[in-house]
Write a protein that holds these residues in place. Structure first.
Motif, PDB file in Angstrom:
ATOM      1  N   LYS A  48       0.825  -1.205   0.000  1.00 57.13           N
ATOM      2  CA  LYS A  48       0.000   0.000   0.000  1.00 57.13           C
ATOM      3  C   LYS A  48       0.858   1.254   0.000  1.00 57.13           C
ATOM      4  CE  LYS A  48      -4.519  -0.735   1.904  1.00 57.13           C
ATOM      5  NZ  LYS A  48      -5.370  -0.696   3.044  1.00 57.13           N
ATOM      6  N   GLU A  52       2.931   4.893  -6.741  1.00 55.41           N
ATOM      7  CA  GLU A  52       2.264   4.500  -7.976  1.00 55.41           C
ATOM      8  C   GLU A  52       2.225   5.725  -8.880  1.00 55.41           C
ATOM      9  OE1 GLU A  52      -2.237   3.282  -9.281  1.00 55.41           O
ATOM     10  OE2 GLU A  52      -1.536   2.687  -7.310  1.00 55.41           O
ATOM     11  N   ASP A 112      -0.749   5.700  -2.204  1.00 58.37           N
ATOM     12  CA  ASP A 112      -2.098   6.085  -1.796  1.00 58.37           C
ATOM     13  C   ASP A 112      -2.018   6.861  -0.491  1.00 58.37           C
ATOM     14  OD1 ASP A 112      -2.971   4.633  -3.943  1.00 58.37           O
ATOM     15  OD2 ASP A 112      -3.869   3.014  -2.778  1.00 58.37           O
ATOM     16  N   ASP A 138      -7.221   4.385  -5.852  1.00 64.24           N
ATOM     17  CA  ASP A 138      -6.998   3.476  -6.973  1.00 64.24           C
ATOM     18  C   ASP A 138      -6.952   4.161  -8.330  1.00 64.24           C
ATOM     19  OD1 ASP A 138      -6.863   1.311  -5.296  1.00 64.24           O
ATOM     20  OD2 ASP A 138      -9.009   0.912  -5.392  1.00 64.24           O
ATOM     21  N   SER A 140      -5.805   6.257 -11.557  1.00 64.29           N
ATOM     22  CA  SER A 140      -4.505   6.484 -12.196  1.00 64.29           C
ATOM     23  C   SER A 140      -4.442   7.867 -12.841  1.00 64.29           C
ATOM     24  CB  SER A 140      -4.227   5.408 -13.242  1.00 64.29           C
ATOM     25  OG  SER A 140      -5.222   5.432 -14.237  1.00 64.29           O
TER      26      SER A 140
END
Length: 147
Positions: A48, A52, A112, A138, A140
């Motif tokens: 987590k 990202e 996140d 979540d 993008s």
């Protein structure tokens, strides 16, 4: 000959030392499953917090007057107060008068979480500062409207 004395055989069962109980066979078969579940849980917590890559679109209101755009992302969870928040990403763009696009696309690589985004828009007649909280999950791609 036997090593057990007659005295030991004559003792009442409640006076004999208790033998250790053997573990049930189902418990031995489930032990690897428990270990796997624990490893999966620990891995989910660690993954987590991995960054990202996300695409961020900054939509400019009255883009023709924009000459400068500065965006600062701070991690709201890094401190107890807003002053303690750690700056994560700083981005800046400069434009010749009348050449700023209506939308600026950029990429950020963040895990996140909850972030505070401060957007400073420099115009020919001054500058405006906007601050807002953004929760990354979540998605993008996110769009921020800049006035």
């Amino acid at each position: 000959m036997s090593s057990t004395s007659q005295h030991d055989l004559d003792e009442a069962p409640e006076q004999r030392p208790a033998e250790p109980e053997a573990r049930p066979p189902w418990l031995r078969r489930l032990a690897p499953a428990f270990l796997l579940l624990g490893a999966l849980y620990a891995g989910s917590i660690l993954f987590k917090r991995l960054p990202e890559e996300r695409e961020v679109e900054l939509r400019l209101d009255d883009a023709a007057t924009v000459v400068q755009l500065d965006v600062t992302w701070t991690d709201s969870s890094s401190g107890d107060r807003a002053d303690d928040a750690a700056t994560v990403i700083d981005s800046s763009w400069r434009f010749a008068e009348g050449t700023a696009p209506r939308a600026v696309l950029t990429k950020v690589s963040l895990p996140d979480g909850l972030y505070q985004v401060e957007i400073t828009v420099g115009r020919k007649g001054g500058h405006d500062v906007t601050s807002r909280a953004v929760t990354l999950a979540d998605e993008s791609r996110i769009t921020l409207f800049v006035h």
